[in-house]
Design an enzyme around this catalytic site. Structure first.
Site, PDB file in Angstrom:
ATOM      1  N   GLU A   1       0.784  -1.237  -0.069  1.00  0.00           N
ATOM      2  CA  GLU A   1       0.071   0.072   0.047  1.00  0.00           C
ATOM      3  C   GLU A   1       1.008   1.264   0.016  1.00  0.00           C
ATOM      4  O   GLU A   1       0.420   2.354  -0.618  1.00  0.00           O
ATOM      5  CB  GLU A   1      -0.958   0.160   1.213  1.00  0.00           C
ATOM      6  CG  GLU A   1      -2.053  -1.027   1.187  1.00  0.00           C
ATOM      7  CD  GLU A   1      -2.995  -0.778  -0.095  1.00  0.00           C
ATOM      8  OE1 GLU A   1      -3.006   0.355  -0.582  1.00  0.00           O
ATOM      9  OE2 GLU A   1      -3.706  -1.926  -0.377  1.00  0.00           O
TER      10      GLU A   1
ATOM     11  N   TYR B   1      -6.275   5.984   5.030  1.00  0.00           N
ATOM     12  CA  TYR B   1      -6.498   5.058   3.818  1.00  0.00           C
ATOM     13  C   TYR B   1      -5.674   3.877   4.196  1.00  0.00           C
ATOM     14  O   TYR B   1      -6.092   2.549   3.991  1.00  0.00           O
ATOM     15  CB  TYR B   1      -5.991   5.634   2.442  1.00  0.00           C
ATOM     16  CG  TYR B   1      -5.798   4.711   1.428  1.00  0.00           C
ATOM     17  CD1 TYR B   1      -6.991   4.092   1.064  1.00  0.00           C
ATOM     18  CD2 TYR B   1      -4.502   4.172   1.144  1.00  0.00           C
ATOM     19  CE1 TYR B   1      -6.842   3.220  -0.077  1.00  0.00           C
ATOM     20  CE2 TYR B   1      -4.429   3.149   0.271  1.00  0.00           C
ATOM     21  CZ  TYR B   1      -5.587   2.709  -0.296  1.00  0.00           C
ATOM     22  OH  TYR B   1      -5.357   1.583  -1.258  1.00  0.00           O
TER      23      TYR B   1
ATOM     24  N   ASP C   1      -9.937   5.714  -1.299  1.00  0.00           N
ATOM     25  CA  ASP C   1      -8.882   6.514  -1.842  1.00  0.00           C
ATOM     26  C   ASP C   1      -9.526   7.039  -3.251  1.00  0.00           C
ATOM     27  O   ASP C   1     -10.815   7.030  -3.457  1.00  0.00           O
ATOM     28  CB  ASP C   1      -7.537   5.590  -2.452  1.00  0.00           C
ATOM     29  CG  ASP C   1      -8.221   4.373  -3.360  1.00  0.00           C
ATOM     30  OD1 ASP C   1      -9.351   4.417  -3.684  1.00  0.00           O
ATOM     31  OD2 ASP C   1      -7.265   3.929  -4.119  1.00  0.00           O
TER      32      ASP C   1
END
Length: 355
Positions: A47, A130, A148
């Site tokens: 991520e 996020y 996102d």
């Protein structure tokens, strides 16, 4: 279309998207290395790498990174220079520096075990809402959304929401609404199905692939032929343009590099000596003299352009063979530059001009 600051589904039953998305994802998801193992460390690494970076670019970096640093302990202990070299070319180096800071916190406070609690994840250096949501849902099957740009685009289109997605309050509202519909025991798949739909079907900057969308029958923007009107987003200010002058200094086979000043863009990383502004040859000769460098000649080598998120560098490079070492410079061989020195992409672009 007027911008709004409230995400309102206006009677849209959002829970109806869950099963079509999960069924679609099971058949159509891309095979990606970080989906084969949902260990929280691996999810976290992926991520962070995927922020501001395309999937096809990330894949080789991810595999190489995990081969060298397979766990939190190894990330915490790796020398920074080697860490930055592993990251070389991905840009936004603060991401990987914060990852190492977070790894050290986990080692010191959690015995090297990635925390399960959302608030503890969120408190780690470099992790925002996020990323904390992505790790919580994908690695730990917790009903915590990861919202996102892809997800906001999907939600805006299916609900025909005029809420301005540049407004942090709107992202927070979307997160809260999604949290209410998360499917028990399939939280990770649901998070990734939303991301995936936005990445490969509900596309930005052009026509979405509505014929391939599992939510076509539910999508209000498709119904009204207004897909490209959404999402609504405040236009970002134009990037500032800055002129830079780069000195490509060579002494025999060695090349001059130096550390950039901390607190600046690319602070603490290596560079070919870089001066602010567009310098004349006379100004460069003065700089060389003040640095204690004896240059045999000074030649204009060429220009390159490099774009960061908020600024664009217009770089003019000059080549100078030198017979002295000067002050504040580190002289390295091309082999060291390839194997040990992490050189940001902006300066790698100038390397082609070396004679």
């Amino acid at each position: 279309m007027a911008k709004e600051n409230v995400f309102n589904t206006s009677g849209f039953e959002l829970k109806k998207i869950v099963m079509p998305l999960l069924d679609w994802y099971a058949v159509n998801r891309r095979i990606l290395p970080w989906r084969e193992n949902t260990d929280p460390y691996r999810v976290w690494v992926s991520e962070i790498m995927l922020q501001q970076t395309r999937v096809d670019t990330v894949i080789p970096y991810y595999c190489r990174f995990l081969d060298r640093l397979p766990d939190i302990q190894s990330l915490a202990e790796v020398p920074e220079e080697e860490l930055l070299k592993l990251w070389e070319g991905l840009g936004y180096y603060s991401r990987v520096r914060n990852m190492q800071k977070a790894a050290r916190v986990i080692v010191e406070t959690c015995g090297g075990v990635f925390p399960r609690e959302y608030e503890k994840i969120l408190a780690l250096p470099g992790i925002g809402q996020y990323t904390a949501g992505a790790v919580s849902s994908i690695a730990f099957e917790q009903p915590i959304p990861a919202v996102d740009g892809n997800v906001m685009r999907v939600l805006s289109r299916i609900t025909e929401s005029g809420a301005d997605i540049a407004d942090p309050a709107v992202r927070k509202q979307m997160t809260a609404v999604l949290a209410e519909i998360y499917p028990v025991d399939r939280c990770g798949d649901f998070t990734q199905s939303l991301m995936e739909l936005g990445a490969i079907v509900c596309l930005p900057n052009g026509a979405p692939l509505c014929a391939e969308c599992p939510l076509q029958g539910l999508c209000r923007a498709f119904r009204d032929g207004k897909q490209q009107d959404y999402p609504v987003q405040t236009r970002k200010p134009a990037r500032k343009k800055e002129c830079k002058t780069v000195l490509l200094l060579r002494r025999g086979e060695e090349i001059a590099v130096r550390r950039r000043q901390e607190g600046r863009l690319l602070g603490g990383l290596w560079e070919f000596p870089c001066l602010d502004g567009k310098k004349t040859q006379q100004e460069l000769l003065c700089w060389l003299e003040q640095a204690g460098l004896e240059a045999e000649r000074l030649e204009r080598a060429g220009t390159v352009r490099h774009v960061f998120t908020h600024v664009e560098w217009q770089m003019e490079a000059f080549f100078a063979p030198c017979s002295s070492t000067g002050e504040g410079l580190c002289w390295v061989t091309p082999e060291q530059l390839d194997g040990q020195i992490a050189l940001p992409t902006a300066f790698k672009k100038c390397r082609k001009f070396f004679r």
